[in-house]
Design a protein around this motif. Structure first.
Motif, mmCIF file in Angstrom:
data_model
loop_
_atom_site.group_PDB
_atom_site.id
_atom_site.type_symbol
_atom_site.label_atom_id
_atom_site.label_comp_id
_atom_site.label_asym_id
_atom_site.label_seq_id
_atom_site.Cartn_x
_atom_site.Cartn_y
_atom_site.Cartn_z
ATOM 1 N N GLN A 11 0.834 -1.200 0.000
ATOM 2 C CA GLN A 11 0.000 0.000 0.000
ATOM 3 C C GLN A 11 0.874 1.259 0.000
ATOM 4 O O GLN A 11 0.549 2.250 -0.674
ATOM 5 C CB GLN A 11 -0.917 -0.015 1.228
ATOM 6 N N THR A 43 2.163 1.721 -3.462
ATOM 7 C CA THR A 43 1.091 2.195 -4.335
ATOM 8 C C THR A 43 0.858 3.690 -4.172
ATOM 9 O O THR A 43 0.764 4.432 -5.164
ATOM 10 C CB THR A 43 -0.213 1.432 -4.040
ATOM 11 N N ILE A 52 -4.457 4.204 -9.504
ATOM 12 C CA ILE A 52 -3.975 3.017 -8.802
ATOM 13 C C ILE A 52 -3.614 1.924 -9.796
ATOM 14 O O ILE A 52 -2.599 1.229 -9.638
ATOM 15 C CB ILE A 52 -5.031 2.525 -7.794
ATOM 16 N N THR A 84 0.172 0.360 -9.909
ATOM 17 C CA THR A 84 0.441 -1.029 -9.511
ATOM 18 C C THR A 84 0.788 -1.919 -10.695
ATOM 19 O O THR A 84 0.902 -3.138 -10.536
ATOM 20 C CB THR A 84 -0.781 -1.616 -8.777
#
Length: 400
Positions: free
Chosen positions: A134, A137, A213, A217
């Motif tokens: 996270q 990201t 996102i 990713t």
């Protein structure tokens, strides 16, 4: 004593923080007059505007009309702290507030950094890995966004701003209270909260963070085995075209199913050395990564504690030697573990889709599970039922 107090006050942490902000490039934010905003106050908040105007005029009249002071002293007193405070309060009312985040945004992604890893013989670092993912990201999203349009910070009842043309990196930005940044084109807000020992929390807010996102990713993979973990890129030693023709044909069927279904479970079985593990990595690298899937390679203990991150739209889970995980519950070994129930819930989707998000929006998550095993005989019969495993194939050629 008065001199001593003054000197200590000048070197207080509050003054040091203020000097530090100014020295690092922060500047006082000056509110600008806006006729449109004033017009809205006149028509929509007439009573409050009238009252505040009368209060300011009354305060000035009282200052100028004091009988026990000379006229020039009354005039100079207009510049006193009290009158200046009244002026500033009135000016803040008739001018627009600095831009602030819209906390009604439903898409929020937050991370605390730096991530600290706690590993012992009694714990698997699954939480650390997911938190690290996270953090990566969020930082990648910030890198994609680039330089923001505004950077502000509120400290000691003053709004401060950082000139965006001098911005270098978030790590080098001096944060004492709470920093807000905004990208108008993407309509994204960032909130940075500072904690002790150099820790910070980064929170992204937007109407729709998914596109950012997904880009951030791309090509990410997570490996978690035993007490070792790694966040990086998937590596495949053998391309799909190097496998036998029948496996290549099966790979085409898998690719088509991935495109057609939101959730897909694939099981390949065969003797050791037939290339099952190498095939899953090849499918992940050549088929799933280009489609935007984040790859998780998890061992038995990791999968027992794994819940797919909700902020990821496309996830692939690779489980090697699944016959050691989803064992037949009729066997004595499986009765001492709940791993079989966990993998069945994961295949059903009931594990993480049983509760709808409190915003009323249910995440449309695409999930692909690739499993390998030496034999299907030890697998729980419930796992092989229709609807749980979509495609099964036996590898018979010696590949390795």
């Amino acid at each position: 004593m008065e001199f001593e107090y003054f000197r200590n006050n000048e070197s207080s942490p509050i003054n040091n923080n203020r000097q530090s902000l100014l020295a690092s490039g922060w500047r006082p934010f000056h509110r600008e007059f806006n006729w449109e905003f004033l017009g809205q106050l006149v028509f929509k908040d007439t009573q409050e505007l009238t009252q505040k105007t009368l209060n300011l005029v009354s305060n000035i009249a009282e200052t100028l009309g004091r009988n026990h002071y000379a006229w020039w002293a009354n005039f100079l007193n207009i510049a006193s702290d009290n009158t200046r405070y009244e002026f500033e309060k009135f000016w803040n009312y008739i001018t627009p507030d600095p831009l602030a985040p819209d906390y009604r945004y439903k898409d929020i992604l937050s991370t605390e950094t730096p991530i600290v890893q706690f590993v012992s013989r009694n714990s698997i670092p699954i939480d650390y890995v997911l938190n690290r993912l996270q953090e990566i990201t969020v930082m990648r999203v910030l890198h994609l966004l680039g330089r923001p349009d505004i950077i502000t910070q509120y400290y000691l009842e003053r709004d401060l701003y950082f000139p965006v043309e001098k911005f270098i990196s978030w790590e080098r930005l001096d944060v004492i209270n709470t920093v807000y940044s905004y990208w108008s084109q993407e309509d994204v807000w960032l909130q940075i909260d500072s904690y002790e020992r150099g820790r910070r929390q980064y929170t992204l807010m937007a109407k729709d963070l998914s596109p950012l996102i997904n880009k951030a990713t791309y090509d990410l993979a997570v490996m978690l085995s035993g007490y070792q973990s790694r966040v990086g890129k998937i590596h495949n030693q053998f391309p799909i075209r190097s496998f036998p023709e029948d496996i290549q044909s099966f790979s085409d069927a898998v690719q088509q199913a991935i495109l057609n279904q939101n959730q897909l479970a694939v099981l390949v079985h065969g003797e050791p050395g037939t290339g099952k593990t190498a095939w899953t990595q090849a499918v992940a690298k050549e088929i799933l990564v280009p489609l935007g899937y984040v790859i998780f390679i998890l061992d038995h203990d990791a999968i027992a504690n794994f819940v797919p991150p909700t902020y990821l739209e496309r996830i692939c889970i690779i489980i090697n030697e699944a016959d050691n995980l989803a064992q037949n519950r009729a066997s004595e070994v499986a009765q001492y573990s709940n791993k079989t129930e966990h993998i069945l819930s994961l295949l059903d989707g009931t594990l993480y889709q049983s509760v709808i998000d409190d915003s009323g929006i249910q995440m449309r998550q695409r999930l692909v599970i690739l499993m390998t095993c030496n034999t299907t005989e030890r697998l729980d019969p419930a796992m092989l039922r229709k609807g749980r495993v979509d495609l099964i194939y036996e590898f018979t050629h010696r590949f390795v």
